[in-house]
Design a protein around this motif. Structure first.
Motif, PDB file in Angstrom:
ATOM      1  N   LEU A  62      62.476  -9.658 114.726  1.00 51.16           N
ATOM      2  CA  LEU A  62      61.816  -8.582 115.465  1.00 51.16           C
ATOM      3  C   LEU A  62      61.533  -7.373 114.583  1.00 51.16           C
ATOM      4  O   LEU A  62      60.460  -6.771 114.668  1.00 51.16           O
ATOM      5  CB  LEU A  62      62.659  -8.176 116.676  1.00 51.16           C
ATOM      6  N   VAL A  63      62.481  -7.017 113.732  1.00 48.63           N
ATOM      7  CA  VAL A  63      62.253  -5.886 112.821  1.00 48.63           C
ATOM      8  C   VAL A  63      61.138  -6.220 111.834  1.00 48.63           C
ATOM      9  O   VAL A  63      60.284  -5.374 111.543  1.00 48.63           O
ATOM     10  CB  VAL A  63      63.562  -5.498 112.092  1.00 48.63           C
TER      11      VAL A  63
ATOM     12  N   PHE B 248      67.156 -10.394 115.520  1.00 51.42           N
ATOM     13  CA  PHE B 248      66.995  -8.994 115.128  1.00 51.42           C
ATOM     14  C   PHE B 248      66.136  -8.884 113.869  1.00 51.42           C
ATOM     15  O   PHE B 248      65.210  -8.067 113.809  1.00 51.42           O
ATOM     16  CB  PHE B 248      68.372  -8.364 114.898  1.00 51.42           C
TER      17      PHE B 248
ATOM     18  N   LYS C 225      71.619 -13.987 117.211  1.00 52.33           N
ATOM     19  CA  LYS C 225      71.233 -12.591 117.474  1.00 52.33           C
ATOM     20  C   LYS C 225      70.832 -11.877 116.187  1.00 52.33           C
ATOM     21  O   LYS C 225      69.880 -11.087 116.188  1.00 52.33           O
ATOM     22  CB  LYS C 225      72.366 -11.857 118.173  1.00 52.33           C
ATOM     23  N   VAL C 226      71.533 -12.155 115.100  1.00 54.27           N
ATOM     24  CA  VAL C 226      71.183 -11.536 113.817  1.00 54.27           C
ATOM     25  C   VAL C 226      69.797 -12.012 113.370  1.00 54.27           C
ATOM     26  O   VAL C 226      68.962 -11.212 112.937  1.00 54.27           O
ATOM     27  CB  VAL C 226      72.257 -11.848 112.748  1.00 54.27           C
TER      28      VAL C 226
END
Length: 72
Positions: free
Chosen positions: A51-52, A48, A44-45
């Motif tokens: 995506l950022v 994230f 998940k990190v």
């Protein structure tokens, strides 16, 4: 009772094979759950961050082309 006294006189395979196998049988579900949680959190990190980063890339690209009179 001290650990050395507890295992004194037992064969080597009891210390190095049987005891770890019993620990895996008893705590295997807990260990698996913790590892699953950690790998899920890591995924998940990383998702994230990806995506950022993609968002920042798109915004900079659009802003750069928008300053030249282009845009959407």
């Amino acid at each position: 009772m001290a650990e050395r006294g507890f295992f004194t006189g037992l064969p080597w395979w009891v210390k190095w094979v049987a005891v770890p196998l019993i620990a895996l049988l008893v705590f295997g579900g807990l260990i698996g759950g913790v590892l699953s949680f950690l790998f899920g959190l890591l995924f998940k990190v990383l998702l994230f961050v990806a995506l950022v980063s993609a968002l920042i890339y798109v915004v900079r690209k659009v802003s750069r082309s928008g300053s030249r009179g282009g845009g959407w």
